[in-house]
Design a protein around this motif. Structure first.
Motif, mmCIF file in Angstrom:
data_model
loop_
_atom_site.group_PDB
_atom_site.id
_atom_site.type_symbol
_atom_site.label_atom_id
_atom_site.label_comp_id
_atom_site.label_asym_id
_atom_site.label_seq_id
_atom_site.Cartn_x
_atom_site.Cartn_y
_atom_site.Cartn_z
ATOM 1 N N GLY A 58 17.194 -36.640 -20.035
ATOM 2 C CA GLY A 58 18.251 -37.312 -20.782
ATOM 3 C C GLY A 58 19.633 -37.257 -20.141
ATOM 4 O O GLY A 58 20.605 -37.680 -20.764
ATOM 5 N N VAL A 59 19.729 -36.780 -18.914
ATOM 6 C CA VAL A 59 21.044 -36.739 -18.248
ATOM 7 C C VAL A 59 20.926 -37.371 -16.857
ATOM 8 O O VAL A 59 20.117 -36.935 -16.030
ATOM 9 C CB VAL A 59 21.580 -35.290 -18.112
ATOM 10 C CG1 VAL A 59 22.975 -35.299 -17.493
ATOM 11 C CG2 VAL A 59 21.607 -34.603 -19.470
ATOM 12 N N ILE A 85 24.325 -39.724 -20.947
ATOM 13 C CA ILE A 85 23.727 -38.611 -21.687
ATOM 14 C C ILE A 85 23.035 -39.221 -22.902
ATOM 15 O O ILE A 85 23.664 -39.914 -23.713
ATOM 16 C CB ILE A 85 24.784 -37.566 -22.104
ATOM 17 C CG1 ILE A 85 25.535 -37.032 -20.869
ATOM 18 C CG2 ILE A 85 24.111 -36.401 -22.848
ATOM 19 C CD1 ILE A 85 26.682 -36.074 -21.201
ATOM 20 N N ILE A 86 21.729 -38.979 -22.994
ATOM 21 C CA ILE A 86 20.901 -39.706 -23.955
ATOM 22 C C ILE A 86 20.439 -38.781 -25.081
ATOM 23 O O ILE A 86 19.735 -37.787 -24.830
ATOM 24 C CB ILE A 86 19.683 -40.318 -23.223
ATOM 25 C CG1 ILE A 86 20.181 -41.327 -22.165
ATOM 26 C CG2 ILE A 86 18.735 -40.991 -24.207
ATOM 27 C CD1 ILE A 86 19.158 -41.697 -21.135
ATOM 28 N N GLY A 87 20.873 -39.082 -26.316
ATOM 29 C CA GLY A 87 20.401 -38.349 -27.482
ATOM 30 C C GLY A 87 19.391 -39.185 -28.257
ATOM 31 O O GLY A 87 19.108 -40.333 -27.891
ATOM 32 N N THR A 114 15.380 -46.202 -21.808
ATOM 33 C CA THR A 114 15.389 -45.874 -23.240
ATOM 34 C C THR A 114 15.098 -47.066 -24.148
ATOM 35 O O THR A 114 14.883 -46.871 -25.341
ATOM 36 C CB THR A 114 16.781 -45.334 -23.655
ATOM 37 O OG1 THR A 114 17.740 -46.401 -23.557
ATOM 38 C CG2 THR A 114 17.227 -44.179 -22.764
ATOM 39 N N GLY A 115 15.150 -48.269 -23.618
ATOM 40 C CA GLY A 115 15.047 -49.457 -24.464
ATOM 41 C C GLY A 115 16.318 -49.739 -25.242
ATOM 42 O O GLY A 115 16.351 -50.637 -26.086
ATOM 43 N N GLY A 203 22.503 -36.720 -31.536
ATOM 44 C CA GLY A 203 21.177 -36.621 -32.151
ATOM 45 C C GLY A 203 20.313 -35.690 -31.311
ATOM 46 O O GLY A 203 19.754 -36.109 -30.299
ATOM 47 N N GLY A 204 20.245 -34.414 -31.750
ATOM 48 C CA GLY A 204 19.485 -33.419 -30.987
ATOM 49 C C GLY A 204 20.133 -33.027 -29.682
ATOM 50 O O GLY A 204 19.519 -32.363 -28.841
ATOM 51 N N ARG A 205 21.361 -33.403 -29.506
ATOM 52 C CA ARG A 205 22.035 -33.143 -28.237
ATOM 53 C C ARG A 205 23.543 -33.195 -28.462
ATOM 54 O O ARG A 205 24.059 -34.192 -28.969
ATOM 55 C CB ARG A 205 21.590 -34.213 -27.259
ATOM 56 C CG ARG A 205 22.364 -34.311 -26.009
ATOM 57 C CD ARG A 205 21.566 -35.025 -24.940
ATOM 58 N NE ARG A 205 21.326 -34.127 -23.849
ATOM 59 C CZ ARG A 205 20.230 -34.070 -23.113
ATOM 60 N NH1 ARG A 205 19.246 -34.882 -23.357
ATOM 61 N NH2 ARG A 205 20.133 -33.213 -22.137
#
Ligand SMILES: [Zn+2]
Length: 343
Positions: A58-59, A85-87, A114-115, A203-205
């Motif tokens: 996610g990074v 940075i992907i949550g 991620t879509g 979200g979770g991150r």
């Protein structure tokens, strides 16, 4: 973001340039490999102007490669580094490069990974090579929050203020500096309190956004708490001589020391390769900043002008190979220190 840090503005855009010349030079110093400057992440894509590296789940970092092998001006579509940075719920894009064409590379990569497109874009500072491509993240129904400090927004307007109506799009404005290919997309979420960090829950991150100063009057440092990855904006440079154009040099040095002391993960600089915390690349950069300061102070005490100081300045080979975005960066660095010393 806390509501007191947010103000919604009509989306306005204008174009201008970062002011960097396309003349690039290669410094004839020792090998960068000797300093351990290598690809630290996993390369997942490459274009002539940049590569994307996966740093952690996610990074991702986009590392611009604006120099040809011969050290000449290359493709400046992105010009600066940035990241994702992907949550679970939100995606933060760090900086938006110089042009929408360059930023599209990161937007497309985000979609493929991620879509989704970034829900938030943070601009680390006002220099145009870090915010010219935001439009690439605004596609279809995707309208990301555009985050910057109040000072950065003010500096952007002051520096790119020759605004004219766009001939085709009433939501846009252009400036005479539009030849550089970028547009300024105005903030929708403004950080008004520049004295303390804020946390963004993706979200979770969790991501910490810390206001600092030195490269400009307002710089943001972005940290992914899970991986301890730091996106340092232009407070950190790697293998490219930093631009002191808008700087307060002693504040800059303090900010760099704070970043390097507090962090243990990978550091994505604003320009150049990713650095490991505690690496030779960190030391090289600290030594570079110290050499610049020391030369300015000694030269000023000798009664030299800042231009004379620049003419006499040679980087020691111990700091390694530094490239230059254009001629005159030594003069800019000495002038910045002289402004501060003689204040
Ligand atoms: Zn900058």
């Amino acid at each position: 973001m806390p509501t007191d840090n947010r103000r919604t503005f009509l989306k306005r855009c204008f174009g201008t340039s970062c002011g960097f010349s396309a003349t690039l030079l290669l410094s004839p110093l020792s090998s960068r490999k000797a300093l351990g400057r290598t690809i630290e992440g996993e390369k997942i894509g490459e274009k002539p102007f940049a590569r994307i590296e996966k740093i952690h789940d996610g990074v991702y970092a986009l590392i611009s490669t604006p120099f040809t092998k011969g050290g000449k001006s290359g493709d400046l579509s992105t010009h600066s580094n940035g990241g994702l940075i992907i949550g679970k719920d939100k995606i933060l894009a760090i900086d938006s490069y110089r042009t929408p064409a360059g930023a599209s590379y990161m937007a497309d990569a985000c979609l493929q990974l991620t879509g989704r497109l970034p829900t938030h874009v943070v601009n680390t500072h006002f220099h145009f090579d870090h915010l010219g491509g935001t439009r690439a993240f605004i596609k279809g129904s995707n309208s990301p929050e555009i985050i910057m400090t109040q000072t950065t927004r003010k500096l952007a307007f002051e520096n790119y203020s020759k605004i004219l109506p766009h001939p085709e799009d009433p939501d846009l404005s252009i400036s005479t500096l539009n030849k550089w290919g970028g547009y300024f997309s105005d903030a929708s979420a403004i950080i008004a309190n520049e004295d303390k960090p804020i946390t963004l829950d993706l979200g979770g991150r969790k991501v910490t956004i810390t206001p600092m100063q030195g490269h400009t009057d307002s710089d943001l440092v972005i940290k992914d708490e899970e991986s301890a990855t730091v996106f340092a904006g232009d407070l950190i440079w790697d293998g490219i001589f930093p631009n002191f154009m808008s700087s307060s040099p002693s504040l800059w040095s303090k900010s760099v020391q704070s970043i390097l002391e507090k962090n243990t993960g990978l550091i994505v600089p604003g320009h150049g390769s990713i650095q490991k915390s505690g690496s030779k690349s960190n030391t090289s950069y600290l030594n570079l900043l110290a050499e610049i300061e020391n030369h300015a102070r000694v030269s000023q005490q000798k009664g030299l002008s800042s231009d004379q100081a620049a003419a006499e300045f040679n980087l020691s080979t111990s700091v390694g190979d530094y490239r230059y975005f254009r001629n005159g960066f030594h003069e800019v660095a000495m002038a910045a220190w002289y402004r501060e010393i003689t204040k």
